[in-house]
Design a protein around this motif. Structure first.
Motif, PDB file in Angstrom:
ATOM      1  N   PHE A  23       5.731   1.985   8.626  1.00 48.76           N
ATOM      2  CA  PHE A  23       5.421   0.664   8.083  1.00 48.76           C
ATOM      3  C   PHE A  23       4.086   0.149   8.640  1.00 48.76           C
ATOM      4  O   PHE A  23       3.298  -0.461   7.910  1.00 48.76           O
ATOM      5  CB  PHE A  23       6.544  -0.321   8.409  1.00 48.76           C
ATOM      6  CG  PHE A  23       7.879   0.094   7.882  1.00 48.76           C
ATOM      7  CD1 PHE A  23       8.209  -0.087   6.551  1.00 48.76           C
ATOM      8  CD2 PHE A  23       8.808   0.703   8.710  1.00 48.76           C
ATOM      9  CE1 PHE A  23       9.442   0.300   6.044  1.00 48.76           C
ATOM     10  CE2 PHE A  23      10.046   1.098   8.227  1.00 48.76           C
ATOM     11  CZ  PHE A  23      10.361   0.902   6.894  1.00 48.76           C
ATOM     12  N   ILE A  24       3.848   0.393   9.933  1.00 49.31           N
ATOM     13  CA  ILE A  24       2.572  -0.025  10.530  1.00 49.31           C
ATOM     14  C   ILE A  24       1.408   0.699   9.871  1.00 49.31           C
ATOM     15  O   ILE A  24       0.371   0.094   9.565  1.00 49.31           O
ATOM     16  CB  ILE A  24       2.584   0.237  12.047  1.00 49.31           C
ATOM     17  CG1 ILE A  24       3.662  -0.602  12.728  1.00 49.31           C
ATOM     18  CG2 ILE A  24       1.214  -0.072  12.658  1.00 49.31           C
ATOM     19  CD1 ILE A  24       3.847  -0.301  14.199  1.00 49.31           C
ATOM     20  N   GLY A  45       3.167  -4.047  20.262  1.00 48.45           N
ATOM     21  CA  GLY A  45       4.613  -4.046  20.051  1.00 48.45           C
ATOM     22  C   GLY A  45       5.358  -3.390  21.206  1.00 48.45           C
ATOM     23  O   GLY A  45       6.370  -3.911  21.688  1.00 48.45           O
ATOM     24  N   LEU A 100       9.122   2.148  13.540  1.00 48.29           N
ATOM     25  CA  LEU A 100       8.304   1.257  12.708  1.00 48.29           C
ATOM     26  C   LEU A 100       6.955   1.856  12.322  1.00 48.29           C
ATOM     27  O   LEU A 100       6.224   1.269  11.528  1.00 48.29           O
ATOM     28  CB  LEU A 100       8.057  -0.061  13.453  1.00 48.29           C
ATOM     29  CG  LEU A 100       9.275  -0.959  13.690  1.00 48.29           C
ATOM     30  CD1 LEU A 100       8.861  -2.169  14.505  1.00 48.29           C
ATOM     31  CD2 LEU A 100       9.903  -1.377  12.375  1.00 48.29           C
ATOM     32  N   THR A 101       6.618   3.022  12.858  1.00 46.24           N
ATOM     33  CA  THR A 101       5.305   3.618  12.624  1.00 46.24           C
ATOM     34  C   THR A 101       4.941   3.770  11.148  1.00 46.24           C
ATOM     35  O   THR A 101       3.812   3.433  10.750  1.00 46.24           O
ATOM     36  CB  THR A 101       5.196   4.978  13.340  1.00 46.24           C
ATOM     37  OG1 THR A 101       5.146   4.743  14.754  1.00 46.24           O
ATOM     38  CG2 THR A 101       3.949   5.734  12.928  1.00 46.24           C
ATOM     39  N   TRP A 147       0.766  -0.870   6.487  1.00 44.25           N
ATOM     40  CA  TRP A 147       0.166  -2.206   6.551  1.00 44.25           C
ATOM     41  C   TRP A 147      -1.295  -2.166   6.985  1.00 44.25           C
ATOM     42  O   TRP A 147      -2.069  -3.059   6.636  1.00 44.25           O
ATOM     43  CB  TRP A 147       0.962  -3.084   7.533  1.00 44.25           C
ATOM     44  CG  TRP A 147       2.369  -3.350   7.100  1.00 44.25           C
ATOM     45  CD1 TRP A 147       2.845  -3.411   5.821  1.00 44.25           C
ATOM     46  CD2 TRP A 147       3.489  -3.588   7.959  1.00 44.25           C
ATOM     47  NE1 TRP A 147       4.194  -3.651   5.817  1.00 44.25           N
ATOM     48  CE2 TRP A 147       4.625  -3.777   7.119  1.00 44.25           C
ATOM     49  CE3 TRP A 147       3.665  -3.663   9.339  1.00 44.25           C
ATOM     50  CZ2 TRP A 147       5.893  -4.031   7.625  1.00 44.25           C
ATOM     51  CZ3 TRP A 147       4.929  -3.909   9.845  1.00 44.25           C
ATOM     52  CH2 TRP A 147       6.025  -4.098   8.996  1.00 44.25           C
ATOM     53  N   MET A 159       9.354   1.380  18.384  1.00 44.96           N
ATOM     54  CA  MET A 159       8.083   1.328  17.654  1.00 44.96           C
ATOM     55  C   MET A 159       7.834   2.626  16.879  1.00 44.96           C
ATOM     56  O   MET A 159       7.171   2.594  15.832  1.00 44.96           O
ATOM     57  CB  MET A 159       6.936   1.055  18.619  1.00 44.96           C
ATOM     58  CG  MET A 159       6.970  -0.332  19.244  1.00 44.96           C
ATOM     59  SD  MET A 159       7.028  -1.687  18.030  1.00 44.96           S
ATOM     60  CE  MET A 159       5.426  -1.513  17.243  1.00 44.96           C
TER      61      MET A 159
END
Length: 312
Positions: A297-298, A266, A294-295, A301, A291
């Motif tokens: 959420f990563i 990303g 977004l950590t 997932w 990014m």
């Protein structure tokens, strides 16, 4: 009963490593790049490093005293933030501006969010972006290294690449840092040496740096069609500094191996897009910040489901 059942919360296994000695390893890993930057850009580089490191420690100490919190400067994380911020600045930066950037990094991003372990983004990254937006002219300066013909200012390698005139660039000079740019971003050799030290010491893993750099290389190769020009792209700007020392921050990057791979890809994609089609020639800082957001959420997932657990 002679034995009692003791109930405790995790973690149940602890190691000998502490936050302080991990940070000390990072300082040692940064040392080659710091030394090379002083050699290349002169004694004023020391003044820039001193202004950010000292002010970072002072700001954190003052915040702890004012808010009556435990003194946290002994964990050395403030020194890391100061060093990383300075390495993202040109040697000509006014020192008071460097102090302002350090204030945002330490007080606004780190301390106000609860201190180390609770900040949502890498403090040095945010400090640099704030300075880039607030002090655009000073941050855009591209002083050349001392041994160059033009020791005052010249175009950065990325600006030269974007102009299409790459004949003046040399892979070896970029690798050794003999080019214009910020203090700590020019010498890829010193940054790689520090990165290898951190991997050997098991402070960081290879997943994020390798995927970050490889993604930028592949994207540059697709656009330019030239392996040589793609190599110039990854050796230019703050890619190695960001990939090795900022995109591997424990607090703001994923904890799972696959998460680190996704994070690196990303960051690489965003950096590549900003460099070729954005209004800024350098996209490393912006990509890592985006990014960082977004950590969580990563991590969600890519984390493994506990044995016997129910998928969320």
């Amino acid at each position: 009963m002679g034995e009692k059942l003791i109930l405790t919360v995790s973690p149940h296994f602890t190691g000998k490593r502490t936050t302080q000695n991990i940070m000390l390893d990072v300082i040692l890993a940064l040392a080659p790049a710091v030394i090379v930057s002083v050699i290349l850009f002169g004694l004023r580089a020391i003044a820039v490093y001193a202004s950010t490191v000292i002010s970072a420690v002072v700001f954190e100490y003052a915040f702890d005293r004012i808010t009556k919190k435990e003194n946290t400067i002994k964990d050395l994380s403030a020194i890391i933030t100061g060093l990383l911020l300075a390495m993202n600045l040109p040697v000509t930066i006014p020192l008071w501006q460097a102090v302002v950037g350090t204030f945002f990094a330490i007080v606004i991003v780190k301390c106000l969010f609860g201190g180390l372990g609770k900040n949502f983004a890498n403090p040095a990254i945010v400090g640099r972006i704030v300075m880039l937006l607030a002090f655009t002219s000073a941050m855009s300066a591209a002083p050349s290294f001392l041994g160059s013909v033009d020791a005052v200012s010249s175009a950065t390698p990325l600006a030269v690449i974007n102009s299409g005139d790459i004949r003046s660039l040399s892979l070896m000079k970029l690798f050794l840092g003999q080019c214009s740019g910020a203090l700590g971003e020019t010498c890829a050799a010193a940054l790689l040496l520090g990165g290898l030290y951190l991997i050997i010491r098991d402070v960081i893993s290879w997943h994020t740096p390798v995927t970050f750099i490889a993604t930028v290389y592949l994207g540059s190769l697709i656009v330019t069609g030239s392996p040589y020009e793609a190599l110039l792209c990854i050796l230019s700007g703050g890619l190695f500094l960001g990939a090795i020392f900022m995109a591997t921050d424990y607090v703001t990057t994923p904890t799972t191996k696959w998460g680190q791979v996704v994070f690196g890809i990303g960051c690489g994609l965003l950096t590549f897009i900003i460099r070729f089609w954005g209004s800024y020639p350098e996209g490393v800082s912006f990509s890592i910040l985006l990014m960082n957001i977004l950590t969580p959420f990563i991590d969600k997932w890519t984390r493994k489901k506990p044995f016997g657990g129910i998928a969320a």
